[in-house]
Scaffold this active site. Structure first.
Site, PDB file in Angstrom:
ATOM      1  N   SER A  85      -4.449 -11.113  -2.056  1.00  0.00           N
ATOM      2  CA  SER A  85      -3.041 -10.787  -2.217  1.00  0.00           C
ATOM      3  C   SER A  85      -2.631 -11.025  -3.659  1.00  0.00           C
ATOM      4  CB  SER A  85      -2.210 -11.676  -1.291  1.00  0.00           C
ATOM      5  OG  SER A  85      -0.854 -11.641  -1.653  1.00  0.00           O
ATOM      6  N   LYS A 132       0.819  -1.214   0.000  1.00  0.00           N
ATOM      7  CA  LYS A 132       0.000   0.000   0.000  1.00  0.00           C
ATOM      8  C   LYS A 132       0.851   1.261   0.000  1.00  0.00           C
ATOM      9  CE  LYS A 132      -3.192  -2.901   0.149  1.00  0.00           C
ATOM     10  NZ  LYS A 132      -2.248  -4.021   0.205  1.00  0.00           N
TER      11      LYS A 132
END
Length: 576
Positions: free
Chosen positions: A479, A131
């Site tokens: 993911s 992120k």
């Protein structure tokens, strides 16, 4: 290039360094050892996501020093500062993952506030984990001062019993261990060798996907996103970035000059071509939002649909980022896409040149098989597919890289879970059946809150040998390391009464990743009847950062953003 021709009185830093009224401000700069000349030069923020949470970020502080040398060499004054990072590998599989996506906003916000508060004129941002990459790029576009992005680099692969391994193998090993296919001793050995160096996860998971995006979108120097973290050459890229940001400042080339709709299309193209993470469909709309560009999940999916899948990278393929770098790097991937008409070559980059100009001297490497020519792809369409249907009116996304065509269509009864933990426990104890569609809901941006990744669950399924025998859908995320038929970003999410909230065990779900469809075999009238009986769930968060995030966050389709973006901007920071 002579940076000293820059007119300081047109830069934000004039508000803290120029004129008699700023004598108190200058005294603070003198206190830190700056000279008169340095104080009156442009001030360049060097933002780093360094921390000791995980190997992804541990090399960033050293790399930041090289950036500062480059800024200084080009007559700028670097000012280093750090922001947070939540590392997904550490947050995976427990409540900590609720902090992950929210951290993207905190990173962007904290970089913005530091730059605004101290009136820095330009920005070089270093990031290492999932992120933190989009968070840093969002800040650059929001501030719109001359900026260059630097990726901290990927980790080297480990070696287990003579074969290369990544952390993906370790997550899948948990599933093998749960069914007795891996011993305690082998699991212990694997965890000791899987991650042998500094750097972000080595395959085409989210960090490397967004690193690839940074070059394709033009915010990073060519080749800089590919070199692994331990390679000393990273310092050369970092110093070059420090020097180059001063040239961008002189020429007044800003992120929004670079990040155009066509540049975003280039970014989506390299994601599809490299079999990248589905999370790019969340982060690209968020970056676009900071530039005032309408670019949502469906726009991303449309590009995925027409892009060939050409890079044989894990988790669907054989190779890792280190291998790609050593055969020609991201420019090699981009070159064949450009040559065959899949990239816009006229997009500006931080070199001051266009994509086509940057790639003009890149020569195709015939002696490698990491990247296929774009006219002889692994598959004709991208490694990531967008879906839509009565179960996902606002879209969904699935990664199909490495999957056989016969596995791209699935139909089966729903098995519903209202949390990731409940589903993981059912998988761990084998309380599910072959042919089912596992549904994990109330894990969206607002409902989670935080839109958690589900790698622990999907990896356990794969480790149990069930990766192609069941499907999984969620309003949460996956993911970049996820394999198997796993559909994420289902929208509208359950927390706002989306169709996924109305499902019951046994409802037949149909997933078609060839045609791009996600449906439940229920009539419109039945869905409306169930909606009348549906009631929102109370959140377990009544205060704090996660609560605040849930109050502000928008739908995944538009990037799960928390503010109006450039469309609501009264005045850009760069022009204060």
């Amino acid at each position: 290039m002579d940076a000293r021709v820059i007119d300081k009185m047109k830069l934000p830093s004039r508000h803290v360094t120029e004129g008699p009224a700023r004598a108190p401000h200058r005294s603070y700069l003198y206190a830190m050892g700056l000279t008169r000349e340095q104080i009156h030069q442009p001030l360049v923020g060097v933002a780093s996501c360094w921390n000791e949470a995980a190997p992804c970020n541990i090399a960033l502080m050293r790399q930041a020093q090289a950036v500062k040398k480059g800024v200084s060499a080009a007559d700028g004054t670097p000012r280093e500062f750090c922001t947070i990072t939540v590392t997904d590998g550490m947050a995976m599989g427990h409540q900590g993952m609720k902090a992950s996506l929210a951290s993207r906003e905190v990173i962007a916000d904290s970089v913005e506030l530091t730059m605004r508060g101290h009136c820095y004129d330009a920005l070089v941002g270093l990031a290492g984990c999932d992120k933190s990459l989009p968070g840093m790029m969002m800040a650059m576009c929001r501030l719109n001062v001359p900026s260059i992005f630097i990726y901290g680099g990927s980790i080297l692969p480990g070696t287990f019993k003579g074969r290369p391994v990544t952390v993906q193998d370790l997550f899948e090993a948990v599933g093998k261990h749960s069914v007795g296919d891996m011993s305690d001793a082998d699991l212990d050995e694997l965890e000791n060798v899987a991650c042998p160096s500094a750097g972000a996860c080595g395959a085409q998971f989210t960090a490397n996907t967004m690193a690839t995006v940074s070059e394709a979108m033009g915010l990073a120097l060519p080749y800089s996103a590919g070199a692994p973290a331990p390679y000393e050459m990273r310092d050369r890229f970092c110093m070059a970035a420090g020097e180059m940001v001063m040239e961008l400042l002189q020429r007044n080339i800003r992120p929004r000059d670079i990040v155009t709709r066509r540049a975003l299309e280039n970014a989506a193209t390299v994601v599809a071509a490299s079999g990248g993470s589905t999370n790019a469909a969340l982060h690209l709309p968020a970056i676009a939002h900071e530039c005032g560009i309408a670019f949502d999940l469906f726009d991303v999916a449309e590009i995925f649909k027409r892009t060939p899948y050409i890079a044989d990278l894990k988790p669907g393929g054989r190779y890792v980022a280190k291998d790609l770098f050593e055969v020609g790097g991201i420019p090699l991937l981009m070159k064949t896409l450009l040559d065959h008409g899949f990239l816009h070559g006229d997009c500006l980059t931080v070199t001051g040149r266009t994509i086509a100009e940057n790639l003009a001297k890149v020569v195709w490497n015939e002696k490698q098989d990491v990247v296929r020519p774009a006219d002889a792809p692994i598959t004709r369409t991208g490694g990531v597919v967008g879906l839509k249907g009565n179960l996902a009116p606002d879209g969904a996304i699935v990664k199909v890289a490495g999957m056989a065509k016969e596995h791209l269509v699935f139909s089966g009864p729903a098995r519903c879970f209202d949390t990731e933990e409940a589903c993981f426990e059912a998988v761990r104890t084998r309380r599910y059946k072959e042919g089912e569609v596992l549904v994990i809901r109330y894990e969206g941006p607002r409902g989670g809150p935080g839109m958690r990744e589900m790698l622990a669950t999907t990896a356990a399924l794969y480790g149990q040998g069930m990766g192609d025998k069941v499907a999984l859908i969620t309003d949460g995320r996956f993911s970049g390391a996820t394999r198997g038929f796993c559909v994420g970003h289902v929208g509208p999410e359950a927390a706002v009464g989306g169709p996924i909230a109305l499902l019951k065990d046994g409802d037949i779900i149909e997933i078609d990743a060839i045609e791009g469809v996600l449906d439940v075999k229920l009539s419109e009238s039945e869905l409306k009847r169930r909606k009348k009986d549906w009631k929102p769930r109370e959140s377990e968060f009544g205060s704090g950062a996660i609560w605040k995030y849930a109050q502000q966050v928008g739908p995944a389709r538009h990037g799960a953003v928390t503010h109006p973006g450039a469309q609501g901007e009264a005045r850009c920071y760069a022009d204060i």
